[in-house]
Design a protein around this motif. Structure first.
Motif, PDB file in Angstrom:
ATOM      1  N   HIS A   1     -50.229  16.915 -79.681  1.00 42.46           N
ATOM      2  CA  HIS A   1     -49.191  16.160 -78.995  1.00 42.46           C
ATOM      3  C   HIS A   1     -49.441  16.078 -77.496  1.00 42.46           C
ATOM      4  O   HIS A   1     -50.136  16.904 -76.916  1.00 42.46           O
ATOM      5  CB  HIS A   1     -47.815  16.800 -79.252  1.00 42.46           C
ATOM      6  CG  HIS A   1     -47.759  18.253 -78.870  1.00 42.46           C
ATOM      7  ND1 HIS A   1     -48.173  19.258 -79.724  1.00 42.46           N
ATOM      8  CD2 HIS A   1     -47.348  18.891 -77.739  1.00 42.46           C
ATOM      9  CE1 HIS A   1     -48.012  20.432 -79.158  1.00 42.46           C
ATOM     10  NE2 HIS A   1     -47.521  20.248 -77.936  1.00 42.46           N
ATOM     11  N   VAL A   2     -48.831  15.063 -76.888  1.00 41.14           N
ATOM     12  CA  VAL A   2     -48.872  14.910 -75.433  1.00 41.14           C
ATOM     13  C   VAL A   2     -47.802  13.895 -75.022  1.00 41.14           C
ATOM     14  O   VAL A   2     -47.607  12.881 -75.690  1.00 41.14           O
ATOM     15  CB  VAL A   2     -50.263  14.430 -74.953  1.00 41.14           C
ATOM     16  CG1 VAL A   2     -50.602  13.033 -75.466  1.00 41.14           C
ATOM     17  CG2 VAL A   2     -50.352  14.459 -73.427  1.00 41.14           C
ATOM     18  N   PRO A   3     -47.044  14.168 -73.949  1.00 41.41           N
ATOM     19  CA  PRO A   3     -46.115  13.178 -73.410  1.00 41.41           C
ATOM     20  C   PRO A   3     -46.831  12.301 -72.389  1.00 41.41           C
ATOM     21  O   PRO A   3     -47.658  12.791 -71.602  1.00 41.41           O
ATOM     22  CB  PRO A   3     -45.036  14.044 -72.736  1.00 41.41           C
ATOM     23  CG  PRO A   3     -45.763  15.285 -72.323  1.00 41.41           C
ATOM     24  CD  PRO A   3     -46.868  15.492 -73.312  1.00 41.41           C
ATOM     25  N   LEU A   4     -46.523  11.015 -72.397  1.00 39.17           N
ATOM     26  CA  LEU A   4     -47.139  10.072 -71.468  1.00 39.17           C
ATOM     27  C   LEU A   4     -46.064   9.417 -70.603  1.00 39.17           C
ATOM     28  O   LEU A   4     -45.097   8.849 -71.132  1.00 39.17           O
ATOM     29  CB  LEU A   4     -47.907   8.988 -72.227  1.00 39.17           C
ATOM     30  CG  LEU A   4     -49.030   9.467 -73.161  1.00 39.17           C
ATOM     31  CD1 LEU A   4     -49.607   8.283 -73.937  1.00 39.17           C
ATOM     32  CD2 LEU A   4     -50.118  10.168 -72.367  1.00 39.17           C
ATOM     33  N   ASN A   5     -46.214   9.513 -69.306  1.00 41.35           N
ATOM     34  CA  ASN A   5     -45.292   8.855 -68.374  1.00 41.35           C
ATOM     35  C   ASN A   5     -45.965   7.593 -67.859  1.00 41.35           C
ATOM     36  O   ASN A   5     -46.839   7.651 -66.995  1.00 41.35           O
ATOM     37  CB  ASN A   5     -44.951   9.800 -67.216  1.00 41.35           C
ATOM     38  CG  ASN A   5     -43.971   9.155 -66.235  1.00 41.35           C
ATOM     39  OD1 ASN A   5     -43.508   8.035 -66.446  1.00 41.35           O
ATOM     40  ND2 ASN A   5     -43.661   9.852 -65.165  1.00 41.35           N
ATOM     41  N   ARG A   6     -45.551   6.452 -68.387  1.00 44.75           N
ATOM     42  CA  ARG A   6     -46.145   5.177 -67.990  1.00 44.75           C
ATOM     43  C   ARG A   6     -45.336   4.491 -66.884  1.00 44.75           C
ATOM     44  O   ARG A   6     -45.664   3.387 -66.475  1.00 44.75           O
ATOM     45  CB  ARG A   6     -46.254   4.249 -69.206  1.00 44.75           C
ATOM     46  CG  ARG A   6     -47.003   4.858 -70.390  1.00 44.75           C
ATOM     47  CD  ARG A   6     -47.140   3.848 -71.510  1.00 44.75           C
ATOM     48  NE  ARG A   6     -47.551   4.441 -72.776  1.00 44.75           N
ATOM     49  CZ  ARG A   6     -48.811   4.705 -73.122  1.00 44.75           C
ATOM     50  NH1 ARG A   6     -49.775   4.425 -72.272  1.00 44.75           N
ATOM     51  NH2 ARG A   6     -49.096   5.240 -74.307  1.00 44.75           N
ATOM     52  N   SER A   7     -44.283   5.157 -66.417  1.00 47.44           N
ATOM     53  CA  SER A   7     -43.422   4.568 -65.395  1.00 47.44           C
ATOM     54  C   SER A   7     -43.889   4.974 -64.004  1.00 47.44           C
ATOM     55  O   SER A   7     -44.886   5.675 -63.830  1.00 47.44           O
ATOM     56  CB  SER A   7     -41.973   5.024 -65.600  1.00 47.44           C
ATOM     57  OG  SER A   7     -41.829   6.400 -65.250  1.00 47.44           O
ATOM     58  N   ARG A   8     -43.135   4.565 -62.997  1.00 45.09           N
ATOM     59  CA  ARG A   8     -43.456   4.904 -61.608  1.00 45.09           C
ATOM     60  C   ARG A   8     -42.553   6.001 -61.069  1.00 45.09           C
ATOM     61  O   ARG A   8     -42.543   6.279 -59.880  1.00 45.09           O
ATOM     62  CB  ARG A   8     -43.344   3.649 -60.731  1.00 45.09           C
ATOM     63  CG  ARG A   8     -44.334   2.547 -61.103  1.00 45.09           C
ATOM     64  CD  ARG A   8     -44.203   1.360 -60.174  1.00 45.09           C
ATOM     65  NE  ARG A   8     -45.160   0.297 -60.510  1.00 45.09           N
ATOM     66  CZ  ARG A   8     -45.259  -0.848 -59.858  1.00 45.09           C
ATOM     67  NH1 ARG A   8     -44.433  -1.101 -58.832  1.00 45.09           N
ATOM     68  NH2 ARG A   8     -46.152  -1.749 -60.225  1.00 45.09           N
TER      69      ARG A   8
END
Length: 203
Positions: free
Chosen positions: A180-187
């Motif tokens: 698993h891994v969380p991805l922050n695609r925001s700014r």
């Protein structure tokens, strides 16, 4: 974690194990591969132990501390804790403790809220994860059950080939043995509440 001798598991703070091992390894200017070579334990497993994603068995732990030249008395004195639950804990936010979960991870900032070993066996840890924009790390596994709650922002949470779009108030519970891994695609920075539940059956 198995019990092999007079060490009482309910008296130990499990989550300090990895950090203490890492501290002594770095003091000796050793890399994970160096420690792996002298212990016969794979570097991937050592990394998971140091990162708190796996609790070593007693034989494995004794092998590591022996090769690092640490006496068991000194090592375990750093794990002892008064584990008698007083009925409540008040946890001021200014006392949350920053810690490193994965060496080399970019934009992952962890803060420990509470770590507790249970008298009935097992242990749990509650943390805040601040996920910076563009944060990155490989997929990982954890020998624990995990509960994720989004406090602020939006995140894509990857479980192997599945992706969950999570916003404030969303939650996810999963077996940490799933990569698993969380991805922050925001700014903006994303804040997550992370709960790890370690049980004897998974140690």
């Amino acid at each position: 974690m198995t019990q092999d001798g007079p060490i009482e598991k309910e008296q130990l703070v499990y989550f300090k194990i990895g950090g203490i091992i890492r501290k002594y390894r770095k003091e000796k200017d050793m890399k994970l591969l160096d420690l792996s070579a002298i212990t016969g334990i794979g570097s991937a497993m050592l990394s998971k132990i140091e990162n708190g994603r796996m609790i070593p068995t007693i034989p494995t732990l004794f092998t590591i501390i022996q090769k690092l030249g640490i006496s068991p008395e000194v090592f375990f004195s750093q794990l002892n804790a008064d584990n008698k639950f007083p009925g409540y804990y008040f946890l001021p936010k200014d006392q949350f403790t920053a810690y490193e979960k994965e060496e080399g991870a970019k934009g992952f900032e962890y803060f420990s809220i509470l770590e507790h070993s249970m008298e009935t066996g097992g242990a749990f840890q509650i943390s805040i994860l601040q996920l910076k924009p563009g944060a990155s790390r490989p997929l990982v596994t954890t020998s624990a059950y995990e509960f994720i709650y989004v406090l602020k922002g939006k995140v894509d949470y990857m479980l192997e080939d599945k992706s969950f779009e999570m916003t404030e108030g969303d939650a996810l519970f999963f077996d940490g043995n799933i990569a698993h891994v969380p991805l922050n695609r925001s700014r903006q920075t994303v804040s997550l509440l992370v709960f790890y539940l370690f049980t004897d059956a998974r140690s």
